[in-house]
Structures are given as structure tokens and as C-alpha cells.
Design a protein around this motif. Structure first.
Motif, PDB file in Angstrom:
ATOM      1  N   UNK A 294       2.656  -1.772   9.829  1.00  0.00           N
ATOM      2  CA  UNK A 294       3.578  -0.657  10.094  1.00  0.00           C
ATOM      3  C   UNK A 294       4.340  -0.249   8.834  1.00  0.00           C
ATOM      4  N   UNK A 295       4.304  -1.122   7.808  1.00  0.00           N
ATOM      5  CA  UNK A 295       5.035  -0.791   6.585  1.00  0.00           C
ATOM      6  C   UNK A 295       4.146  -0.172   5.512  1.00  0.00           C
ATOM      7  N   UNK A 296       2.879   0.068   5.855  1.00  0.00           N
ATOM      8  CA  UNK A 296       1.996   0.773   4.924  1.00  0.00           C
ATOM      9  C   UNK A 296       2.493   2.230   4.851  1.00  0.00           C
ATOM     10  N   UNK A 297       2.503   2.816   3.666  1.00  0.00           N
ATOM     11  CA  UNK A 297       2.974   4.197   3.537  1.00  0.00           C
ATOM     12  C   UNK A 297       2.147   5.133   4.429  1.00  0.00           C
ATOM     13  N   UNK A 298       2.851   5.957   5.207  1.00  0.00           N
ATOM     14  CA  UNK A 298       2.119   6.771   6.193  1.00  0.00           C
ATOM     15  C   UNK A 298       1.193   7.810   5.542  1.00  0.00           C
ATOM     16  N   UNK A 299       1.410   8.133   4.247  1.00  0.00           N
ATOM     17  CA  UNK A 299       0.485   9.084   3.604  1.00  0.00           C
ATOM     18  C   UNK A 299      -0.932   8.486   3.528  1.00  0.00           C
TER      19      UNK A 299
ATOM     20  N   UNK B   7       0.864  -1.184   0.000  1.00  0.00           N
ATOM     21  CA  UNK B   7       0.000   0.000   0.000  1.00  0.00           C
ATOM     22  C   UNK B   7       0.901   1.235   0.000  1.00  0.00           C
ATOM     23  N   UNK B   8       1.175   1.712  -1.229  1.00  0.00           N
ATOM     24  CA  UNK B   8       2.159   2.791  -1.355  1.00  0.00           C
ATOM     25  C   UNK B   8       1.494   4.152  -1.503  1.00  0.00           C
ATOM     26  N   UNK B   9       0.359   4.183  -2.237  1.00  0.00           N
ATOM     27  CA  UNK B   9      -0.306   5.461  -2.479  1.00  0.00           C
ATOM     28  C   UNK B   9      -1.751   5.389  -2.010  1.00  0.00           C
ATOM     29  N   UNK B  10      -2.368   6.565  -1.814  1.00  0.00           N
ATOM     30  CA  UNK B  10      -3.769   6.595  -1.368  1.00  0.00           C
ATOM     31  C   UNK B  10      -4.654   5.815  -2.324  1.00  0.00           C
ATOM     32  N   UNK B  11      -4.297   5.874  -3.621  1.00  0.00           N
ATOM     33  CA  UNK B  11      -5.096   5.183  -4.632  1.00  0.00           C
ATOM     34  C   UNK B  11      -5.101   3.671  -4.418  1.00  0.00           C
ATOM     35  N   UNK B  12      -3.949   3.117  -3.971  1.00  0.00           N
ATOM     36  CA  UNK B  12      -3.877   1.669  -3.713  1.00  0.00           C
ATOM     37  C   UNK B  12      -4.894   1.297  -2.645  1.00  0.00           C
TER      38      UNK B  12
ATOM     39  N   UNK C 168     -12.275   6.168   7.307  1.00  0.00           N
ATOM     40  CA  UNK C 168     -12.885   4.883   6.937  1.00  0.00           C
ATOM     41  C   UNK C 168     -13.032   4.027   8.186  1.00  0.00           C
ATOM     42  N   UNK C 169     -12.014   4.033   9.026  1.00  0.00           N
ATOM     43  CA  UNK C 169     -12.077   3.229  10.260  1.00  0.00           C
ATOM     44  C   UNK C 169     -13.165   3.770  11.182  1.00  0.00           C
ATOM     45  N   UNK C 170     -13.331   5.104  11.183  1.00  0.00           N
ATOM     46  CA  UNK C 170     -14.301   5.694  12.108  1.00  0.00           C
ATOM     47  C   UNK C 170     -15.741   5.584  11.604  1.00  0.00           C
ATOM     48  N   UNK C 171     -15.963   5.998  10.349  1.00  0.00           N
ATOM     49  CA  UNK C 171     -17.354   6.080   9.846  1.00  0.00           C
ATOM     50  C   UNK C 171     -17.580   5.346   8.537  1.00  0.00           C
ATOM     51  N   UNK C 172     -16.619   4.539   8.109  1.00  0.00           N
ATOM     52  CA  UNK C 172     -16.727   3.854   6.815  1.00  0.00           C
ATOM     53  C   UNK C 172     -16.958   4.862   5.684  1.00  0.00           C
ATOM     54  N   UNK C 173     -16.254   5.970   5.794  1.00  0.00           N
ATOM     55  CA  UNK C 173     -16.370   7.011   4.777  1.00  0.00           C
ATOM     56  C   UNK C 173     -15.010   7.250   4.149  1.00  0.00           C
ATOM     57  N   UNK C 174     -14.963   7.144   2.827  1.00  0.00           N
ATOM     58  CA  UNK C 174     -13.702   7.374   2.131  1.00  0.00           C
ATOM     59  C   UNK C 174     -13.759   8.755   1.488  1.00  0.00           C
ATOM     60  N   UNK C 175     -12.844   9.641   1.916  1.00  0.00           N
ATOM     61  CA  UNK C 175     -12.808  10.975   1.299  1.00  0.00           C
ATOM     62  C   UNK C 175     -11.754  10.953   0.216  1.00  0.00           C
ATOM     63  N   UNK C 176     -12.181  11.176  -0.999  1.00  0.00           N
ATOM     64  CA  UNK C 176     -11.143  11.258  -2.038  1.00  0.00           C
ATOM     65  C   UNK C 176     -11.168  12.612  -2.728  1.00  0.00           C
ATOM     66  N   UNK C 177      -9.971  13.016  -3.147  1.00  0.00           N
ATOM     67  CA  UNK C 177      -9.843  14.315  -3.807  1.00  0.00           C
ATOM     68  C   UNK C 177      -9.809  14.074  -5.307  1.00  0.00           C
ATOM     69  N   UNK C 178     -10.683  14.783  -6.010  1.00  0.00           N
ATOM     70  CA  UNK C 178     -10.702  14.636  -7.464  1.00  0.00           C
ATOM     71  C   UNK C 178     -10.174  15.938  -8.080  1.00  0.00           C
ATOM     72  N   UNK C 179      -9.290  15.809  -9.015  1.00  0.00           N
ATOM     73  CA  UNK C 179      -8.723  16.982  -9.672  1.00  0.00           C
ATOM     74  C   UNK C 179      -7.620  17.616  -8.844  1.00  0.00           C
ATOM     75  N   UNK C 180      -7.044  18.695  -9.436  1.00  0.00           N
ATOM     76  CA  UNK C 180      -5.906  19.348  -8.774  1.00  0.00           C
ATOM     77  C   UNK C 180      -6.131  20.847  -8.725  1.00  0.00           C
TER      78      UNK C 180
END
Ligand SMILES: Nc1ncnc2c1ncn2[C@@H]1O[C@H](COP(=O)(O)OP(=O)(O)OP(=O)(O)O)[C@@H](O)[C@H]1O
Ligand SMILES: [Mg+2]
Length: 331
Positions: free
Chosen positions: A117-122, A92-97, A130-142
Motif C-alpha cells: 500500500x506504500x508503493x507510489x500510486x503512479x 518503489x517511488x517512480x515507474x523506473x524503479x 504486467x499483472x494481466x499480460x506480463x507486458x511492460x509498457x514504457x514511454x521513451x522520450x518526451x
């Protein structure tokens, strides 16, 4: 010799993969020892079932290699009648993974993240909501056009496993509902584990032989199962039908393991400490240099066992040989 190649190393090798799978307990009844953990998990599962909830609170297991973390996660999923998805932390290297894994989960799944512990800290920031409310916040665009989107994830149980708890950030740790430390096993428990393994592998072994193998297994089920298999191979090559204590002793000594489970690497560390450092204290880097062993091997294999059996102790200044350790080497 590196960490993985030693017969007494708890670290997973290719040889163990099949064996781990074949011998993995299929129910809590087959999971020997760790009674406190089993009791607590049963309570958590029962309560969730009574509340008719599809999953339980997130759980974190920590403890050395081969002590049964993956097995416990598997047993939780079995008990919950759900599927276990396994992911290795380093993958699990990036948020997308992480987003891809989470959006593929089904209601009630157990998501097992090994070496968490080896999951990327980002990715931690992504996993918290997600752990708290099963909600995934993703950012679309830049830039100014970027917007966030909430995606609902079906309720699931996250089970994390780590051999190095200290490397997990404390906000991450605090998001698990329960954390369990898996300790080494008692020799009698290891004996029970390999008695079951012998049955599954169709190996006939006398009780005293099981005792001997167990007492050389460094209180670790994976090492015990591996030694049982090696002793079986050795005895088969000598056309033995039933493995006696004498056979086990011979096979173990052929594997460079003595009566109390020490191998030549352990003895070398002790000898170096006594002869080159006058009994210590000495730092691990100096011991590694003087013995020709890798620091990692000393830290993961030799030192923990030598400390458990009371042959060395750790002080602020470094490692010191105890009287018991000196006596054993006859110094
Ligand atoms: N309590 C137990 N009772 C019976 N067998 C066990 C127990 N714990 C572990 N084992 C055996 O040891 C093998 C290794 O256990 P497991 O794979 O769960 O260890 P682990 O803690 O996940 O190790 P790692 O840190 O290397 O991933 C299992 O396949 C199983 O055969
Ligand atoms: Mg594991």
C-alpha cells in the motif's frame, strides 16, 4: 515509549530480524494454523503444477504485523521451487524503479512486495498490464517524439502484503487472483509455534511455561517468539536449566507484562478511560492526550488487544470500557 520498543508490540524490530529468520517455518507443515489459507494455496499451487505453468495467480495477503505474511510468500516460492525477490513498497517511488525490478525477474520467480500500500500510486498504471499480460509498457522520450514500447516480462507471481488493505486502490486489489486475510492465532496455536521455536533454539521449557508465554502473546507469533527469547534470557541470567511456569511468570512480570498479557500502557489506557472519561465514550486523540501515549501506539498495540479480550469496545461516539474491563482493574 514508542510502538517498536514495547515487548508486546507486533511491529518488527531489529531484535526480531534474526529471530524471524531463524524461526521462519520452512514448510507448510511447520506453518501452524491458518488452515483455510494453507488449503487454498495448496490447491492453487497443485493446479498450476498440473497445468505445467511456471507460476500461480497473483496473491495478496493482508493482516497485522507478525502474523505470517512474509512467511507465506516464502513458503509459496519454496513450494514452487522458485526464488523469492523481496521489495519494500516504499522503495518503489517512480515507474523506473518498478521497471528495473520487473525486467530483472526470471521465469517463475515470486516477487514479494511488502507494505504494497506504500508503493507510489503512479506505479500502479505500470504494474496493471504486467499483472494481466506480463507486458511492460514504457514511454521513451518526451513530447511529440515520445513513443511507447512493450517489453515482455517472464511469467512470475506477484505476492503483495499489506497491513492496511483499505489503502490499496480497488483496481489494484481486483488484479490479484486471490486475497487472503490472516487472522490472529488461537492461544493453543501460539503454544505450538513456540514449542517448535524452543526446540530450534535449544531451550528447555515446561509445558505450563509455554502456556503462560502463549497466553501473554496477544495471539501473535512474532510477539510470542520474542517473549520466549526474553524469558530464556531472564532464566539464563538466573542459571536455570529448565524454564518452569514460575520462571516464566517472573520473567514476564519483570518485562512489565501481567497474567493476561497486559502491560502498563494497556492499563493506563483503561485507567484514563475510566477515571478521566467516566468510562467513555472518548476519541483516540483525547485518550492519547490524557494518557501521554502516542496515538499510533494506542491504535496499533493497546486498542486491538483490549478489544480482543473484551475490555473496551468501539462505538460511533468513541471508545468505551466494558464491565469486564472495569472488573479487571477493580473499579
Ligand atoms: N503460522 C505460523 N507458524 C509458525 N511460525 C509463524 C507463523 N506465522 C508467523 N510465524 C513466525 O513469526 C515470524 C513473523 O512472521 P512474518 O515475518 O511472516 O510476519 P509478517 O506478517 O510478514 O509481519 P510484518 O507485517 O511485520 O512484515 C516468522 O519469522 C515466524 O517465525
Ligand atoms: Mg513481513
Amino acid at each position: 515509549m514508542n510502538t517498536k520498543k514495547r515487548a508486546v508490540s507486533p511491529v518488527l524490530t531489529q531484535e526480531d530480524e534474526g529471530l524471524d529468520f531463524t524461526l521462519r517455518p520452512q514448510s507448510f507443515k511447520d506453518y501452524i494454523g491458518q488452515s483455510n489459507i494453507k488449503k487454498n494455496i495448496s490447491i492453487i499451487i497443485d493446479a498450476a503444477k498440473k497445468r505445467k505453468e511456471p507460476c500461480i495467480e497473483h496473491i495478496l495477503f493482508y493482516g497485522g504485523s507478525g502474523l505470517g505474511k512474509t512467511t507465506l510468500s516464502f513458503l509459496i516460492s519454496k513450494e514452487m521451487r522458485s526464488s523469492m525477490r523481496t521489495v519494500a513498497g516504499p522503495s518503489i517511488k517512480r515507474s523506473g524503479d518498478l521497471a528495473a525490478i520487473l525486467t530483472n525477474l526470471k521465469k517463475g520467480d515470486v516477487l514479494f512486495i511488502d507494505e504494497i500500500h506504500r508503493m507510489n500510486s503512479v506505479c500502479e498504471e505500470v504494474i496493471y498490464p504486467v499483472m494481466e499480460d506480463f507486458k511492460l509498457n514504457i514511454v521513451i522520450g518526451k513530447g511529440p517524439m515520445a513513443r511507447t514500447m512493450d517489453i515482455k516480462i517472464p511469467p512470475f507471481t506477484l505476492v503483495g502484503a499489506t497491513t492496511k488493505l483499505a489503502l490499496l486502490s480497488s483496481p489494484f486489489r481486483s488484479r490479484f487472483g486471490a486475497t487472503f486475510r490472516i487472522d490472529n492465532y488461537k492461544t493453543e496455536e501460539v503454544e505450538q509455534i513456540i514449542a517448535r521455536s524452543a526446540e530450534l533454539l535449544n531451550i528447555k521449557v515446561e509445558k505450563d511455561a509455554l502456556k503462560r508465554i502463549a497466553s501473554c502473546s496477544r495471539f501473535n507469533p512474532r510477539v510470542a517468539n520474542r517473549l520466549l527469547k526474553r524469558v530464556r534470557d531472564f532464566s539464563q541470567s538466573k542459571n536455570k536449566e529448565v524454564i518452569t511456569e514460575k520462571d516464566a511468570k517472573q520473567a514476564l512480570s519483570f518485562l512489565d507484562i501481567d497474567e493476561i498479557g497486559l502491560d502498563s500502557g494497556d492499563k493506563k489506557v483503561l485507567e484514563v478511560l475510566i477515571k478521566s472519561f467516566n468510562g467513555g465514550p472518548a476519541g483516540i486523540t483525547s485518550i492519547a492526550m490524557a494518557s501521554g501515549e502516542e496515538e499510533e501506539t494506542i491504535a496499533e498495540i493497546h486498542e486491538p488487544y483490549l478489544m480482543q479480550i473484551g475490555f473496551i469496545k468501539r462505538t460511533k461516539q468513541g471508545r468505551v470500557v466494558t464491565e469486564k474491563g472495569r472488573k479487571y482493574l477493580g473499579v
